[in-house]
Design a protein around this motif. Structure first.
Motif, PDB file in Angstrom:
ATOM      1  N   VAL A  54     -16.329 -16.748   4.857  1.00 51.06           N
ATOM      2  CA  VAL A  54     -14.965 -16.716   4.320  1.00 51.06           C
ATOM      3  C   VAL A  54     -15.006 -16.934   2.815  1.00 51.06           C
ATOM      4  O   VAL A  54     -15.608 -17.892   2.332  1.00 51.06           O
ATOM      5  CB  VAL A  54     -14.089 -17.804   4.980  1.00 51.06           C
ATOM      6  N   ARG A  55     -14.386 -16.042   2.063  1.00 50.70           N
ATOM      7  CA  ARG A  55     -14.326 -16.171   0.617  1.00 50.70           C
ATOM      8  C   ARG A  55     -13.145 -17.055   0.201  1.00 50.70           C
ATOM      9  O   ARG A  55     -12.112 -17.093   0.880  1.00 50.70           O
ATOM     10  CB  ARG A  55     -14.184 -14.799  -0.039  1.00 50.70           C
ATOM     11  N   ILE A  56     -13.311 -17.734  -0.904  1.00 52.96           N
ATOM     12  CA  ILE A  56     -12.268 -18.611  -1.444  1.00 52.96           C
ATOM     13  C   ILE A  56     -11.871 -18.098  -2.820  1.00 52.96           C
ATOM     14  O   ILE A  56     -12.719 -17.817  -3.662  1.00 52.96           O
ATOM     15  CB  ILE A  56     -12.762 -20.067  -1.577  1.00 52.96           C
ATOM     16  N   ASP A  57     -10.582 -17.978  -3.046  1.00 51.31           N
ATOM     17  CA  ASP A  57     -10.060 -17.595  -4.360  1.00 51.31           C
ATOM     18  C   ASP A  57      -8.991 -18.611  -4.744  1.00 51.31           C
ATOM     19  O   ASP A  57      -7.945 -18.705  -4.090  1.00 51.31           O
ATOM     20  CB  ASP A  57      -9.466 -16.184  -4.327  1.00 51.31           C
ATOM     21  N   GLU A  58      -9.271 -19.374  -5.790  1.00 53.39           N
ATOM     22  CA  GLU A  58      -8.362 -20.456  -6.190  1.00 53.39           C
ATOM     23  C   GLU A  58      -7.474 -20.078  -7.365  1.00 53.39           C
ATOM     24  O   GLU A  58      -6.747 -20.924  -7.891  1.00 53.39           O
ATOM     25  CB  GLU A  58      -9.174 -21.707  -6.509  1.00 53.39           C
ATOM     26  N   ARG A  59      -7.510 -18.815  -7.748  1.00 50.83           N
ATOM     27  CA  ARG A  59      -6.629 -18.366  -8.817  1.00 50.83           C
ATOM     28  C   ARG A  59      -5.175 -18.306  -8.327  1.00 50.83           C
ATOM     29  O   ARG A  59      -4.933 -18.093  -7.137  1.00 50.83           O
ATOM     30  CB  ARG A  59      -7.072 -16.986  -9.300  1.00 50.83           C
ATOM     31  N   PRO A  60      -4.225 -18.484  -9.229  1.00 50.29           N
ATOM     32  CA  PRO A  60      -2.813 -18.409  -8.827  1.00 50.29           C
ATOM     33  C   PRO A  60      -2.460 -17.022  -8.280  1.00 50.29           C
ATOM     34  O   PRO A  60      -2.873 -16.005  -8.827  1.00 50.29           O
ATOM     35  CB  PRO A  60      -2.047 -18.687 -10.123  1.00 50.29           C
ATOM     36  N   VAL A  61      -1.715 -17.009  -7.195  1.00 51.49           N
ATOM     37  CA  VAL A  61      -1.233 -15.774  -6.588  1.00 51.49           C
ATOM     38  C   VAL A  61       0.178 -15.492  -7.105  1.00 51.49           C
ATOM     39  O   VAL A  61       1.051 -16.357  -7.048  1.00 51.49           O
ATOM     40  CB  VAL A  61      -1.228 -15.872  -5.053  1.00 51.49           C
ATOM     41  N   VAL A  62       0.393 -14.271  -7.590  1.00 49.43           N
ATOM     42  CA  VAL A  62       1.705 -13.891  -8.121  1.00 49.43           C
ATOM     43  C   VAL A  62       2.575 -13.276  -7.039  1.00 49.43           C
ATOM     44  O   VAL A  62       3.762 -13.602  -6.909  1.00 49.43           O
ATOM     45  CB  VAL A  62       1.548 -12.912  -9.302  1.00 49.43           C
ATOM     46  N   ASP A  63       1.990 -12.370  -6.238  1.00 45.56           N
ATOM     47  CA  ASP A  63       2.806 -11.682  -5.240  1.00 45.56           C
ATOM     48  C   ASP A  63       1.905 -10.881  -4.296  1.00 45.56           C
ATOM     49  O   ASP A  63       0.681 -10.812  -4.476  1.00 45.56           O
ATOM     50  CB  ASP A  63       3.798 -10.736  -5.921  1.00 45.56           C
ATOM     51  N   LEU A  64       2.539 -10.279  -3.315  1.00 39.62           N
ATOM     52  CA  LEU A  64       1.877  -9.351  -2.419  1.00 39.62           C
ATOM     53  C   LEU A  64       2.220  -7.932  -2.844  1.00 39.62           C
ATOM     54  O   LEU A  64       3.331  -7.670  -3.323  1.00 39.62           O
ATOM     55  CB  LEU A  64       2.324  -9.581  -0.976  1.00 39.62           C
ATOM     56  N   GLU A  65       1.283  -7.016  -2.657  1.00 41.94           N
ATOM     57  CA  GLU A  65       1.489  -5.619  -3.016  1.00 41.94           C
ATOM     58  C   GLU A  65       1.695  -4.795  -1.749  1.00 41.94           C
ATOM     59  O   GLU A  65       1.171  -5.130  -0.681  1.00 41.94           O
ATOM     60  CB  GLU A  65       0.275  -5.079  -3.776  1.00 41.94           C
ATOM     61  N   GLY A  66       2.445  -3.699  -1.885  1.00 43.29           N
ATOM     62  CA  GLY A  66       2.638  -2.806  -0.754  1.00 43.29           C
ATOM     63  C   GLY A  66       3.844  -1.920  -0.940  1.00 43.29           C
ATOM     64  O   GLY A  66       4.513  -1.941  -1.985  1.00 43.29           O
ATOM     65  N   ASP A  67       4.107  -1.127   0.086  1.00 43.13           N
ATOM     66  CA  ASP A  67       5.255  -0.233   0.070  1.00 43.13           C
ATOM     67  C   ASP A  67       5.818  -0.143   1.488  1.00 43.13           C
ATOM     68  O   ASP A  67       5.511  -0.984   2.337  1.00 43.13           O
ATOM     69  CB  ASP A  67       4.871   1.149  -0.464  1.00 43.13           C
ATOM     70  N   ARG A  68       6.615   0.870   1.742  1.00 40.78           N
ATOM     71  CA  ARG A  68       7.245   0.993   3.058  1.00 40.78           C
ATOM     72  C   ARG A  68       6.231   1.202   4.178  1.00 40.78           C
ATOM     73  O   ARG A  68       6.520   0.937   5.339  1.00 40.78           O
ATOM     74  CB  ARG A  68       8.247   2.141   3.044  1.00 40.78           C
ATOM     75  N   SER A  69       5.064   1.703   3.816  1.00 41.18           N
ATOM     76  CA  SER A  69       4.039   1.930   4.836  1.00 41.18           C
ATOM     77  C   SER A  69       3.307   0.643   5.212  1.00 41.18           C
ATOM     78  O   SER A  69       2.616   0.601   6.230  1.00 41.18           O
ATOM     79  CB  SER A  69       3.025   2.963   4.348  1.00 41.18           C
ATOM     80  N   GLY A  70       3.464  -0.407   4.390  1.00 37.10           N
ATOM     81  CA  GLY A  70       2.833  -1.681   4.733  1.00 37.10           C
ATOM     82  C   GLY A  70       2.246  -2.377   3.526  1.00 37.10           C
ATOM     83  O   GLY A  70       2.342  -1.915   2.385  1.00 37.10           O
TER      84      GLY A  70
END
Length: 307
Positions: A192-208
């Protein structure tokens, strides 16, 4: 006076109400119709109903309760439950209409209020690509590149649970969730990878959903995942000294009795908190049996049982 007022019509409350009316108890079921899982398209693990919409499950359960003459089902937001003579006064409102009834006993099945990490697009993908219940929804995400957004201390245990369904998991702590050396080692050993950087948002569109966008502009491709909400118990409308644990959940015995005679609690509002729908329904049936037995014995015996 009703024998029982059941507050909340999720699986726990509906199951309690159904079993109580079948015990020939007069039941007032009050429901605000604000289910925590309203965004979830399908629920899983409920025998004979695997894949059913949670809203459809509630609809079916309510119809089963309503067919009994002993049941009165009312849509209302309950704003007070208080001692009243030998029972409890239950007050609520709905679109200007008032509910003011009394019951010998009360079953609290109102569930919890969720609070999510502050990601603007999370709600758009919640229930379709992003989920909170691993046991409920991980099967449908098996083998996918997943994200786990978690800011709480149980990040390692929850991440290892999710990793049982995928070998491509990134844990996003948002720089908040505590990770010690042992936790990092356990995650690394599981791939399992760990990323401790701040998350701004999720990306996607109507398809998911397509990825997780970080504060530095990097977008990591992800097709879905899980988010760890924090839960809050809103019970300021109960005029009684309920025993609560460190998380605010209502402390009950193994059959749903609180420390206050005549008051019971069941479902997510009790430890350990959120549970699968079928588990909540089972707990509702168990508590219904306890309420019926206590009423048969009389309230005096009920007080002795609690003490």
């Amino acid at each position: 006076m009703y024998d029982v007022a059941v507050i909340g019509a999720g699986p726990a409350g509906l199951s309690a109400a159904l079993n109580l009316v079948r015990a020939k108890r007069s039941v007032l079921l009050l429901d605000a119709n604000r289910p925590r899982n309203a965004a979830t398209l399908r629920s899983h693990g409920f025998l004979t109903r695997d894949g059913v919409s949670p809203l459809e499950l509630r609809k079916l359960g309510r119809a089963e309760v309503e067919q009994y003459a002993e049941a009165t089902v009312v849509q209302a937001i309950v704003d007070r439950v208080a001692p009243d003579g030998d029972g409890w006064r239950v007050h609520g409102t709905w679109r200007g209409a008032e509910v003011d009834e009394t019951a010998r006993t009360v079953v609290i099945a109102t569930g919890l209020r969720e609070e999510f990490p502050a990601l603007p697009s999370l709600r758009a993908f919640y229930g379709t690509a992003m989920h909170s219940c691993v046991e409920c929804d991980a099967y449908e995400r098996s083998g996918e590149p997943l994200a786990f957004v978690c800011e709480t201390a149980d990040v390692v245990d929850r991440a290892l649970l999710i990793a049982a369904w995928t070998d491509d998991l990134v844990v996003y702590t948002n720089g908040t969730a505590p990770l010690d050396a042992d936790g990092r080692r356990r995650l690394a050993d599981a791939g399992v990878r760990i990323d401790e950087r701040p998350v701004v948002d999720l990306e996607g569109d109507r398809s998911g959903m397509t990825g997780v966008r970080l504060a530095d502009g990097h977008v990591e491709p992800r097709t879905g995942g899980f988010v760890r909400p924090t839960w809050h118990v809103d019970l300021d409308w109960v005029d009684a000294a309920l025993d609560r644990d460190a998380e605010g959940l209502v402390v009950v015995d193994r059959v749903g009795r609180t420390t206050v005679p005549g008051l019971y609690a069941v479902g997510d509002v009790t430890p350990p908190g959120p549970e699968q729908l079928i588990v909540a329904a089972g707990h509702g049936a168990t508590t219904a049996a306890a309420v019926h037995r206590d009423l048969v014995g009389g309230l005096a015996d009920l007080r002795d049982a609690v003490q």
